[in-house]
Design a protein around this motif. Sequence first.
Motif, PDB file in Angstrom:
ATOM      1  N   TYR A  32       0.836  -1.193   0.000  1.00 28.91           N
ATOM      2  CA  TYR A  32       0.000   0.000   0.000  1.00 28.91           C
ATOM      3  C   TYR A  32       0.873   1.246   0.000  1.00 28.91           C
ATOM      4  CZ  TYR A  32       0.931  -0.399   5.035  1.00 28.91           C
ATOM      5  OH  TYR A  32       1.528  -0.532   6.258  1.00 28.91           O
ATOM      6  N   HIS A  34       0.661   5.671   0.990  1.00 32.69           N
ATOM      7  CA  HIS A  34      -0.081   6.762   1.613  1.00 32.69           C
ATOM      8  C   HIS A  34      -0.426   7.809   0.568  1.00 32.69           C
ATOM      9  CE1 HIS A  34       0.426   5.540   5.821  1.00 32.69           C
ATOM     10  NE2 HIS A  34       1.544   4.984   5.384  1.00 32.69           N
ATOM     11  N   VAL A  39      -5.141   5.944   2.423  1.00 28.70           N
ATOM     12  CA  VAL A  39      -4.248   4.888   1.960  1.00 28.70           C
ATOM     13  C   VAL A  39      -4.851   4.213   0.731  1.00 28.70           C
ATOM     14  CG1 VAL A  39      -3.249   2.638   2.584  1.00 28.70           C
ATOM     15  CG2 VAL A  39      -3.338   4.462   4.276  1.00 28.70           C
ATOM     16  N   ILE A  41      -4.478   0.636  -1.351  1.00 26.59           N
ATOM     17  CA  ILE A  41      -3.932  -0.717  -1.453  1.00 26.59           C
ATOM     18  C   ILE A  41      -3.462  -0.879  -2.895  1.00 26.59           C
ATOM     19  CG2 ILE A  41      -4.438  -3.197  -1.321  1.00 26.59           C
ATOM     20  CD1 ILE A  41      -4.767  -1.993   1.410  1.00 26.59           C
ATOM     21  N   ILE A  54     -10.220  -6.243   3.469  1.00 29.71           N
ATOM     22  CA  ILE A  54      -9.445  -5.007   3.347  1.00 29.71           C
ATOM     23  C   ILE A  54      -9.680  -4.204   4.632  1.00 29.71           C
ATOM     24  CG2 ILE A  54      -9.086  -2.895   2.005  1.00 29.71           C
ATOM     25  CD1 ILE A  54      -8.456  -5.384   0.346  1.00 29.71           C
ATOM     26  N   VAL A  63      -8.456   3.571   4.586  1.00 31.60           N
ATOM     27  CA  VAL A  63      -8.196   2.966   3.278  1.00 31.60           C
ATOM     28  C   VAL A  63      -9.297   3.463   2.361  1.00 31.60           C
ATOM     29  CG1 VAL A  63      -8.005   0.816   1.981  1.00 31.60           C
ATOM     30  CG2 VAL A  63      -7.078   0.953   4.300  1.00 31.60           C
TER      31      VAL A  63
END
Length: 179
Positions: A32, A34, A39, A41, A54, A63
């Motif tokens: 992943y 930033h 975030v 993936i 997830i 995420v």
Amino acid sequence: KLNSYEELPNDIQSIASKMESMTENPKRYFEYKHLDYGVMITNILPTAGSHIKIPDFIDGRPVIELGPKLTEYIDPNMLIQVQLPETIKKLGFGSFKDAKKLQYINIPKNLESISDECFMNTALINIDLSNIKSIGNKAFYNCQNINNIDLSNATDIGEYAFAMCRKLQNVSLSQTLRT
């Protein structure tokens, strides 16, 4: 009604425990990066297995996105189920393309669009698209098992989005559908 993992059959208990571990130790299961507001993936690692959860947060950040072609490092014939967090806002180009055994995925309420070829050539059975506003080109192309689709909020549906979905029988369209 079950109160704990211990009351589940051993194989299901193992899957549930591993899925929970994905939220506690994401570096073991995902690559992943930033972003400014969360975030993304970028890959699912082979350690993830067939049932994937997830995480909602990684390193204290939500995420918010799944990158393109997430199944690059795993056997696409192994993936069966994906549980997405409510924090997801975007699914990248071909995120789950060619995951031929992928049958189950939840679509969070905050997700409004599905990118091109996202679920192309998967085995999805039922999928709730009632909150989706935009579906990309070939997003569900050749999804052989889908039979009902609720697109009651969709304003844009890409070319060939549901082409070759041979079991598709019922489709509910939005009155505000533009394309």
